[in-house]
Design a protein around this motif. Structure first.
Motif, PDB file in Angstrom:
ATOM      1  N   TRP A 128      -6.159  -2.723   6.127  1.00 26.96           N
ATOM      2  CA  TRP A 128      -5.588  -2.038   4.970  1.00 26.96           C
ATOM      3  C   TRP A 128      -6.560  -2.051   3.793  1.00 26.96           C
ATOM      4  O   TRP A 128      -6.754  -1.033   3.122  1.00 26.96           O
ATOM      5  CB  TRP A 128      -4.282  -2.701   4.551  1.00 26.96           C
ATOM      6  CG  TRP A 128      -3.115  -2.366   5.412  1.00 26.96           C
ATOM      7  CD1 TRP A 128      -3.132  -1.842   6.667  1.00 26.96           C
ATOM      8  CD2 TRP A 128      -1.736  -2.548   5.068  1.00 26.96           C
ATOM      9  NE1 TRP A 128      -1.866  -1.689   7.140  1.00 26.96           N
ATOM     10  CE2 TRP A 128      -0.979  -2.112   6.188  1.00 26.96           C
ATOM     11  CE3 TRP A 128      -1.066  -3.039   3.965  1.00 26.96           C
ATOM     12  CZ2 TRP A 128       0.418  -2.160   6.197  1.00 26.96           C
ATOM     13  CZ3 TRP A 128       0.315  -3.088   3.973  1.00 26.96           C
ATOM     14  CH2 TRP A 128       1.052  -2.648   5.065  1.00 26.96           C
ATOM     15  N   ARG A 140       0.840  -1.197   0.000  1.00 28.42           N
ATOM     16  CA  ARG A 140       0.000   0.000   0.000  1.00 28.42           C
ATOM     17  C   ARG A 140       0.882   1.256   0.000  1.00 28.42           C
ATOM     18  O   ARG A 140       1.699   1.438   0.901  1.00 28.42           O
ATOM     19  CB  ARG A 140      -0.898   0.001   1.233  1.00 28.42           C
ATOM     20  CG  ARG A 140      -1.820   1.205   1.328  1.00 28.42           C
ATOM     21  CD  ARG A 140      -2.830   1.067   2.464  1.00 28.42           C
ATOM     22  NE  ARG A 140      -2.192   1.108   3.780  1.00 28.42           N
ATOM     23  CZ  ARG A 140      -2.898   1.243   4.919  1.00 28.42           C
ATOM     24  NH1 ARG A 140      -4.213   1.305   4.885  1.00 28.42           N
ATOM     25  NH2 ARG A 140      -2.255   1.279   6.089  1.00 28.42           N
ATOM     26  N   SER A 195      -8.268   1.258   2.188  1.00 25.71           N
ATOM     27  CA  SER A 195      -7.604   1.772   0.993  1.00 25.71           C
ATOM     28  C   SER A 195      -8.021   1.149  -0.326  1.00 25.71           C
ATOM     29  O   SER A 195      -7.753   1.726  -1.380  1.00 25.71           O
ATOM     30  CB  SER A 195      -6.082   1.604   1.151  1.00 25.71           C
ATOM     31  OG  SER A 195      -5.614   2.219   2.325  1.00 25.71           O
ATOM     32  N   ARG A 211       2.078   4.739   0.928  1.00 26.32           N
ATOM     33  CA  ARG A 211       1.809   5.507   2.146  1.00 26.32           C
ATOM     34  C   ARG A 211       0.981   6.746   1.813  1.00 26.32           C
ATOM     35  O   ARG A 211       1.026   7.249   0.685  1.00 26.32           O
ATOM     36  CB  ARG A 211       3.120   5.894   2.824  1.00 26.32           C
ATOM     37  CG  ARG A 211       3.894   4.680   3.326  1.00 26.32           C
ATOM     38  CD  ARG A 211       5.110   5.079   4.134  1.00 26.32           C
ATOM     39  NE  ARG A 211       5.906   3.907   4.503  1.00 26.32           N
ATOM     40  CZ  ARG A 211       5.669   3.130   5.550  1.00 26.32           C
ATOM     41  NH1 ARG A 211       4.653   3.403   6.346  1.00 26.32           N
ATOM     42  NH2 ARG A 211       6.443   2.088   5.818  1.00 26.32           N
TER      43      ARG A 211
END
Length: 334
Positions: A156, A65, A160, A67
């Motif tokens: 996560w 992922r 996201s 940042r």
């Protein structure tokens, strides 16, 4: 007992020293990854972690992922498109943990600005095909379960990942897996996950008859004819030929793909790849069936350049091609 029958087992098949098949059927695997890469290129712009997705077979995937401070542009959504990636290795070697595949996924996540899911699968000859194909499907079904879990998904992914913009990709053997995922699930077979496209990087296809690129492949190529044949002997079901439907989508025993809705497919081949002619043939035949398939050829490169040179400029060109494909399809209305 004759002297020959009492002699110790010897190596009958060897894949780059990583996996060896002995005369008594034993398989030896080296714990050491090959294809070392420059680890100093990791600038910390992407975070990653490992997650168990198949307890039955102890299979893990690695999530990448970018940042929050990383520049994410080109997509019409605050959440990130998801790129599922299956590594190469002739169905016999490789892992999400190998430094070269890890580096490639770091670069994909950073430069594409996407959420990358790199999934392992069982390897041959201990687990011959279709084991890898089934594990690919299990990884996608895990992603579907995550989408259905909502706030209960992995944090996560819940924070996201845009499950309406998912792409499935793979390199070499992983490209073969990605093809079979297109056939099995298409764009809408994992609802609420929406697969926008499939990205096949130098996909590993074969056939009983030799192609020109196979016959003319130099012996010192990264993937030469001898090694290509060895991988297929170890990976295919015992007694199967290269016309097996898993390996040859258009072979005499392969089901027709005409009625199958695959969604858009990008095929990337390399000019000096032993599999180049197979990949071009795949594109031609898929187009004849009315499939939406794009072909891009990277000049001057041979098979496996994404895996062996993940920080190189040719891979930079490849990443730009993938980004254009993903951006266009991510922003299409469905």
């Amino acid at each position: 007992m004759s002297p020959s029958s009492s002699s110790p087992p010897h190596v009958v098949e060897d894949c780059r020293g990583v996996v060896q098949l002995l005369s008594d059927g034993t398989v030896r695997r080296s714990p050491d990854p090959i294809f070392p890469v420059d680890s100093d290129r990791d600038d910390g712009s992407v975070e990653w972690k490992d997650v168990l997705f198949d307890p039955t077979h102890s299979l893990f995937l690695r999530l990448y992922r970018p940042r929050p401070s990383h520049e994410l542009s080109g997509y019409d959504n605050e959440k990130l498109p998801v790129l599922v990636y299956f590594h190469g290795g002739g169905f016999c070697i490789g892992s999400r943990t190998w430094p070269n595949f890890h580096a490639g996924c770091l670069r994909l996540a950073a430069e594409l600005g996407v959420f990358v899911v790199s999934a392992d699968y069982r390897l041959a000859p201990e687990h011959r095909l279709p084991a890898a194909i089934e594990d690919g499907a299990t990884a996608l079904l895990w992603l579907k379960a995550q989408a259905e879990a909502g706030a209960g998904a992995d944090p996560w992914l819940a924070e996201s990942a845009d499950f309406s913009r998912v792409f499935v990709s793979g390199d070499s053997a992983g490209g073969n897996i990605a093809h079979h995922m297109a056939v099995r699930f298409g764009p809408a077979g994992l609802n609420p996950v929406r697969i926008r496209g499939f990205i096949l990087l130098m996909p590993a296809f074969g056939g009983a008859d030799r192609t020109r690129s196979e016959l003319e492949c130099p012996a010192d190529a990264f993937l030469n004819l001898e090694l290509f044949d060895r991988y297929t002997r170890l990976a295919l079901p015992r007694g199967a030929t290269k016309n097996h439907p898993i390996f040859n989508p258009f072979g005499p025993e392969s089901p027709s793909l005409g009625p199958v809705e695959t969604g858009p497919i990008l095929v990337v081949t390399a000019e000096r790849d032993i599999l180049r002619d197979r990949d071009v043939e795949y594109v031609v035949k898929m187009r004849e069936l009315g499939k939406r398939v794009e072909l891009v050829e990277i000049q001057g490169q041979e098979h496996g350049f994404f895996a062996t040179k993940p920080w190189s400029e040719p891979v930079g060109e490849l990443v730009r091609i993938i980004k254009r494909f993903m951006t266009e399809l991510s922003n299409e209305s469905v």
